[in-house]
Structure formats: structure tokens, C-alpha cells
Design an enzyme around this catalytic site. Structure first.
Site, short mmCIF file in Angstrom:
data_model
loop_
_atom_site.label_atom_id
_atom_site.label_comp_id
_atom_site.label_asym_id
_atom_site.label_seq_id
_atom_site.Cartn_x
_atom_site.Cartn_y
_atom_site.Cartn_z
N HIS A 136 -2.88 -3.01 8.36
CA HIS A 136 -3.95 -3.45 7.47
C HIS A 136 -4.67 -2.23 6.89
O HIS A 136 -4.97 -1.28 7.61
CB HIS A 136 -4.96 -4.32 8.23
CG HIS A 136 -6.14 -4.73 7.41
ND1 HIS A 136 -6.06 -5.64 6.39
CD2 HIS A 136 -7.43 -4.33 7.46
CE1 HIS A 136 -7.27 -5.79 5.85
NE2 HIS A 136 -8.11 -5.01 6.49
N HIS A 169 0.76 -1.25 0.00
CA HIS A 169 0.00 0.00 0.00
C HIS A 169 0.79 1.30 0.00
O HIS A 169 0.18 2.36 -0.13
CB HIS A 169 -0.95 0.01 1.21
CG HIS A 169 -1.92 -1.12 1.20
ND1 HIS A 169 -2.93 -1.23 0.26
CD2 HIS A 169 -2.03 -2.21 1.99
CE1 HIS A 169 -3.62 -2.33 0.49
NE2 HIS A 169 -3.09 -2.96 1.53
N ASN A 200 -6.84 -2.57 -5.08
CA ASN A 200 -5.76 -2.20 -4.16
C ASN A 200 -5.58 -0.69 -4.18
O ASN A 200 -5.79 -0.04 -5.21
CB ASN A 200 -4.44 -2.87 -4.55
CG ASN A 200 -3.40 -2.72 -3.47
OD1 ASN A 200 -3.55 -3.27 -2.38
ND2 ASN A 200 -2.35 -1.97 -3.75
N THR A 201 -5.19 -0.16 -3.04
CA THR A 201 -4.92 1.27 -2.91
C THR A 201 -3.47 1.50 -2.57
O THR A 201 -2.95 0.88 -1.63
CB THR A 201 -5.81 1.88 -1.81
OG1 THR A 201 -7.19 1.68 -2.16
CG2 THR A 201 -5.55 3.37 -1.64
#
Length: 148
Positions: free
Chosen positions: A145, A41, A72-73
């Protein structure tokens, strides 16, 4: 009498050893989760990108090996700014735990197009500055997370 003291000493040593092992295990797991968070990330050098940015980064960061990760970022901030989010007020995570925190950051969201196969996954990119929610653990707290 000597045997009793020896037994107690050995028992104490055993308890301390087990306690020590218990303390080492979570920090190792937390570090592994932190490293995974960074890999998946964090891209502080980039300002975001186009579809090709997502295609390259998703492959480079090993999220297309077995199957295409659908979404996804990537966060385009310094890691210290991201870690700073962990010091904000705790909020509820999607899984019901209370170790999430929110902040506003520059991001690129990569969404799989739906018609590609691993390892040649194809993505659509969308860059923005928006609110993100991350879960943090440890002392000091670090991101482990990406919640949303």
C-alpha cells in the site's frame, strides 16, 4: 478403542487441513495486494514525465475506467530498491497501524485536473525526488500500500 483412535486421527487431519487453508489465504491476499501495488505505483523504466505521461499511464494501469482516480504516485525505482524500504524502521501509517516504512525515491505525482470525465481523465504531472511512506506485509515483507 479403535474408533477413538480413528476419531482422533480424523480430527487431527481436519485441524491440520483447516490450519493449512488458513495459512494459504493470507499469502494469496498479500500477493494480490503486492501485484496491485506494482500495477498502481511502480514504473522503473521511466524517469517521470509530463502531463501526457500521467494521462497515458493512469489509463494504461486501469485507474480511469469507472471514475478518475484523483491522485496517484508512480515510483521510478527498481522493485528491489522499493522492497528495500520495507526493511527500514517501522513507522505509524495513516490508518494507525505500525507496518509503514519510509524512503526517498524518484516519483511522478499525477493529480486529476478536476474538469475531466472517465475514461478520458486528464492529469497534471509533477516529478521530484522525495520521501514516500509505504505499508509492507509478509515474510519477507513486500510493499502492499502507498500510504503517502
Amino acid at each position: 478403542m479403535m474408533d477413538l483412535q480413528r476419531t482422533q486421527s480424523l480430527l487431527l487431519l481436519l485441524v491440520l487441513t483447516l490450519l493449512g487453508l488458513g495459512l494459504v489465504q493470507p499469502s494469496y491476499g498479500q500477493d494480490r495486494m503486492y501485484q496491485r501495488f506494482l500495477r498502481q505505483h511502480v514504473d522503473p523504466q521511466a524517469t517521470g514525465g509530463n502531463d501526457n505521461y500521467c494521462n497515458v499511464m493512469m489509463q494504461r494501469r486501469k485507474m480511469t475506467s469507472v471514475q478518475c482516480k484523483r491522485f496517484n504516485t508512480f515510483i521510478h525505482e527498481d522493485i528491489w530498491n522499493i522492497r528495500g524500504i520495507c526493511s527500514t524502521t517501522n513507522i505509524l501509517c495513516k490508518n494507525g497501524q505500525m507496518n509503514c516504512h519510509e524512503g526517498v525515491v524518484k516519483v511522478t505525482d499525477c493529480r486529476e485536473t478536476g474538469n475531466s470525465k472517465a475514461p478520458n481523465c486528464r492529469y497534471r504531472a509533477r516529478t521530484s525526488t522525495r520521501r514516500v511512506v509505504i505499508a509492507c506485509e509478509g515474510d519477507p515483507e513486500v510493499p502492499v500500500h502507498f500510504d503517502r
